[in-house]
Design a protein around this motif. Structure first.
Motif, PDB file in Angstrom:
ATOM      1  N   LYS A   1      86.666 -33.899 -15.142  1.00  0.00           N
ATOM      2  CA  LYS A   1      87.385 -34.437 -13.868  1.00  0.00           C
ATOM      3  C   LYS A   1      88.789 -35.091 -14.283  1.00  0.00           C
ATOM      4  N   ARG A   2      89.004 -35.866 -15.149  1.00  0.00           N
ATOM      5  CA  ARG A   2      90.263 -36.298 -15.484  1.00  0.00           C
ATOM      6  C   ARG A   2      91.119 -35.209 -16.033  1.00  0.00           C
ATOM      7  N   ILE A   3      90.647 -34.313 -16.598  1.00  0.00           N
ATOM      8  CA  ILE A   3      91.559 -33.160 -17.169  1.00  0.00           C
ATOM      9  C   ILE A   3      92.062 -32.460 -16.065  1.00  0.00           C
ATOM     10  N   ALA A   4      91.132 -31.942 -15.138  1.00  0.00           N
ATOM     11  CA  ALA A   4      91.185 -31.157 -13.922  1.00  0.00           C
ATOM     12  C   ALA A   4      92.057 -31.900 -12.830  1.00  0.00           C
ATOM     13  N   GLY A   5      92.282 -33.359 -13.157  1.00  0.00           N
ATOM     14  CA  GLY A   5      93.074 -33.872 -11.926  1.00  0.00           C
ATOM     15  C   GLY A   5      92.269 -34.173 -10.584  1.00  0.00           C
ATOM     16  N   ILE A   6      91.190 -34.381 -10.995  1.00  0.00           N
ATOM     17  CA  ILE A   6      90.271 -34.549  -9.576  1.00  0.00           C
ATOM     18  C   ILE A   6      89.230 -35.902  -9.693  1.00  0.00           C
ATOM     19  N   ARG A   7      88.864 -36.562  -8.883  1.00  0.00           N
ATOM     20  CA  ARG A   7      87.874 -37.483  -8.756  1.00  0.00           C
ATOM     21  C   ARG A   7      87.016 -37.770  -7.714  1.00  0.00           C
ATOM     22  N   VAL A   8      85.791 -38.444  -7.636  1.00  0.00           N
ATOM     23  CA  VAL A   8      84.849 -38.522  -6.791  1.00  0.00           C
ATOM     24  C   VAL A   8      85.094 -39.832  -6.034  1.00  0.00           C
ATOM     25  N   ILE A   9      84.994 -39.818  -4.797  1.00  0.00           N
ATOM     26  CA  ILE A   9      85.343 -41.102  -3.836  1.00  0.00           C
ATOM     27  C   ILE A   9      84.160 -41.084  -2.919  1.00  0.00           C
ATOM     28  N   ASN A  10      83.851 -42.274  -2.436  1.00  0.00           N
ATOM     29  CA  ASN A  10      82.973 -42.734  -1.349  1.00  0.00           C
ATOM     30  C   ASN A  10      83.243 -41.804  -0.077  1.00  0.00           C
ATOM     31  N   ILE A  11      82.596 -41.438   0.634  1.00  0.00           N
ATOM     32  CA  ILE A  11      83.078 -40.529   1.983  1.00  0.00           C
ATOM     33  C   ILE A  11      83.637 -41.581   3.042  1.00  0.00           C
ATOM     34  N   ASN A  12      83.278 -42.904   2.907  1.00  0.00           N
ATOM     35  CA  ASN A  12      83.790 -44.048   3.971  1.00  0.00           C
ATOM     36  C   ASN A  12      85.003 -44.633   3.397  1.00  0.00           C
ATOM     37  N   GLY A  13      85.587 -44.229   2.026  1.00  0.00           N
ATOM     38  CA  GLY A  13      86.671 -44.512   1.760  1.00  0.00           C
ATOM     39  C   GLY A  13      86.508 -46.057   1.110  1.00  0.00           C
TER      40      GLY A  13
END
Lengths: 358, 306
Positions: free
Chosen positions: B97-109
């Motif tokens: 994910k770091r290489i692809a430039g994405i990350r997981v976040i909580n749906i409520n922010g």
């Protein structure tokens, strides 16, 4: 009243040096020029916090971060309104999202997580899951009963249920003596060999347990079926040994690790059942909200299953070969069962009572 | 209205409103980048297992049984636990994910909890690993088995395609989102930069009626052209753009050959100034079709024009 910048394109004066021409600039360009230093500062702080966590900032820097964050949010809201410079708005958007994550969604602290899980989280989750646990154990027991009955009626069912690599010569045609030898460790294993055996057992069983759990999302049916099938294999096996008069010995042989291992499988199935029930019977919530809510306990059930499988693999790998007496095997196996039961029933009680009364 | 055509196909945005009251936007990651990250993770983890196995095999330091234990445990660790641990430690980002430039976040922010990380990755077993293993074993399966496998794969691929946030089953169970990791680069302000680099830009004057043709969309398209050094260098393209603008806005002064870039810079500045001024007075001009939108918008803008 006209803003100073509005009159600017009309006078075609020669370009002055940068400082003097500031008054001439567009409103949005001046806006940017005045605040850019703050943004850069925030950018640097956020970058550091992203790399090393918020802990890497000093007290003053952290205070600074929050202040600069508020300012940048302010800038963003103004820039969205007054600026048509896409690069500027895009920069502020991304800077503010990053700062937002640093400020409001930092790394959760992991200290004490395992302790909390063991003393309160897991036992409480188990006590809240009476119905799913019933489903899980029911699947296993029904499978065992069905496997046993079918085998007694027609021994050829054995080949249908039990995959050949699992059976490993232990078929209905094998002699009672051979079967006895598989129970009372004539397979000479050294210590390191046992470790290899138990590690592969653990890895394999855990994978199965996770699969049983995760399949629960498809309305719990596949979890039930897979657990039932596990019971079926076991029932057929038991039937085969029982026919040769080895029922008690097999029972002891299985008990030493099976009490823990099979309970773990049933618990993983219960976790899957919780997910499936959330979709089938969401109650007053939406299905998605119910799923998210039930997942809290379901995940704890799987973690419990994983822990039990580690213990079971250890027992199966080492103790089953080292301990030969059926009495001792039964004691260890069911003793472990009592230990799990005691932990799950009594740990983290007080808190629950207090919460229940309030 | 068909006017909004450009908005529809754009990236999907998830908006959070922090206590400051200014909404912040996150772009939902595309399924392509997520699949890419997953494959990268798969390659990285299996490469590590492979290297360890090779190292142990050739090193010969340990007895064979101990090596087996290590490899088996490592192979297990690099399935589900790797994803859980890396997302816990790096706050929602595995190596892939770091290489692809994405990350997981909580749906409520808010912050991502260990429970969410565990839940979303446990579901990976049913959504990714098991189907993947079964696909390789498909040759030995009966027709019924293959039909079941197909139904399974179909079910798990439809889920992220069918919802706006592109959540997979694990995301739904855990209440998480995968978004693009925002990257911030502050480009120089074109107005300031062009004043320094293209001094002839001061030669061009624009009348209000010249600036009444285009809207924000055209302005920002021009900005993109001017910011791109590769496109700036192509004189033919710059020329044709400048000619098109001259014709469209009815600009009468001569634009000499070779001065097109200066003209565009000057026009960008004047146009941006004009539109920003309109905005301050409450008229948002999205694109060049604003005349067609009816007389209302124009009469509202009238007092400002003079």
């Amino acid at each position: 009243m006209m803003p100073a910048a509005v009159a600017e394109p009309m006078n075609t004066g020669t370009p002055l040096d940068k400082d003097a021409s500031q008054a001439d600039l567009l409103r949005s360009a001046r806006f940017r020029m005045e605040r850019e230093a703050h943004w850069r500062r925030l950018d640097a702080l956020v970058t550091r916090a992203e790399k090393g966590g918020i802990i890497s900032l000093s007290y003053d820097e952290t205070r600074d971060l929050v202040e600069q964050y508020r300012q940048a949010m302010n800038s963003l809201s103004v820039a969205r309104d007054i600026s048509l410079d896409r690069a500027l708005v895009a920069y502020l958007e991304s800077l503010c999202s990053r700062a937002y994550l640093v400020v409001y969604a930092p790394q959760e602290s992991l200290g004490g997580l395992m302790g909390r899980l063991l003393t309160r989280g897991i036992p409480q989750a188990v006590r809240r899951s009476a119905l799913p646990l019933f489903i899980g154990f029911l699947a296993l027991l029904l499978g065992m009963a069905a496997g046993y009955r079918l085998f007694i009626e027609d021994a050829s069912w054995f080949y249908t249920f039990v995959p050949p690599d699992l059976a490993d010569m232990r078929t209905p045609e094998a002699s009672a003596n051979y079967l006895r030898s598989t129970i009372y460790g004539d397979e000479r294993h050294e210590g390191s060999r046992l470790a290899a055996f138990s590690s592969s057992l653990f890895s394999h069983n855990t994978r199965i347990a996770i699969l049983i759990f995760a399949l629960g999302i498809f309305l719990a049916v596949p979890s039930f079926v897979l657990t039932f099938y596990n019971g079926l294999v076991l029932g057929a096996f038991f039937g085969m040994f029982a026919q040769k008069g080895l029922g008690y010995d097999l029972f002891a042989w299985l008990s030493i690790h099976g009490v823990t291992e099979l309970a773990a499988i049933a618990i993983a199935c219960a976790g899957g059942a919780r997910l499936g029930l959330a979709i089938l019977l969401p109650g007053r919530r939406t299905r998605r909200a119910a799923l998210r809510h039930e997942a809290h306990d379901a995940v704890k059930l799987v973690i419990l299953a994983g822990l039990m499988l580690i213990a079971a693999a250890f027992i199966e790998g080492f103790l089953r070969q080292l301990v030969q007496s059926p009495i001792l095997r039964l004691t260890i196996g069911w003793g472990m069962g009592l230990f799990w039961l005691g932990w799950l029933l009594f740990s983290g009680r007080e808190k629950k009572i207090r919460r229940g009364r309030s | 209205m068909t006017k909004k055509r450009t908005r529809k196909s754009g990236p999907r945005i998830e908006q959070f409103v922090p206590p400051e009251g200014v909404p912040v936007n996150f772009t939902i990651a595309t399924l392509g980048s997520r699949l890419g990250a997953q494959l990268l993770d798969l390659i990285i983890t299996y490469l590590i297992v492979f290297i360890c196995a090779a190292g142990l095999f050739y090193g010969g330091m340990l007895p064979v049984e101990a090596e087996t234990v290590l490899i088996v445990l490592l192979a297990f660790l690099f399935r589900i636990p790797y994803y859980i641990i890396s997302e816990l430690v790096w706050n929602g980002r595995t190596l892939g994910k770091r290489i692809a430039g994405i990350r997981v976040i909580n749906i409520n922010g808010r912050r991502l909890t260990p429970h969410q990380v565990t839940a979303r990755n446990l579901m990976k077993e049913v959504e990714f690993f098991t189907p993947l293993t079964m696909v390789f074993a498909a040759a030995a399966m009966s027709n019924w088995g293959i039909a079941l496998l197909l139904a399974w794969v179909l079910a798990i691929t439809i889920v992220p395609l069918a919802n706006r946030r592109r959540q997979r089953l694990g995301d739904m169970v855990a209440g998480t989102l995968v978004v693009n990791n925002p990257r911030s680069v502050l480009l120089p302000d074109l107005v300031v930069a062009s004043a320094a680099s293209v001094p002839e830009a001061e030669m061009f004057d624009f009348l209000p009626e010249h600036l009444d043709i285009y809207g924000t969309y055209e302005l920002q398209t021009l900005e993109e052209v001017l910011r791109d050094p590769a496109r700036r260098a192509v004189t033919a393209e710059i020329e044709s753009i400048a000619r098109a603008i001259v014709r469209k806005i009815g600009y009468t002064d001569p634009v000499k050959s070779g001065q097109e870039l200066a003209f565009l810079s000057a026009f960008y500045k004047a146009q941006r100034e004009h539109l920003e001024k309109l905005r301050l007075f409450g008229t948002r001009r999205e694109d060049k079709f604003h005349h067609a939108e009816g007389a209302n918008a124009d009469t509202a803008a009238d007092p400002v024009k003079s």
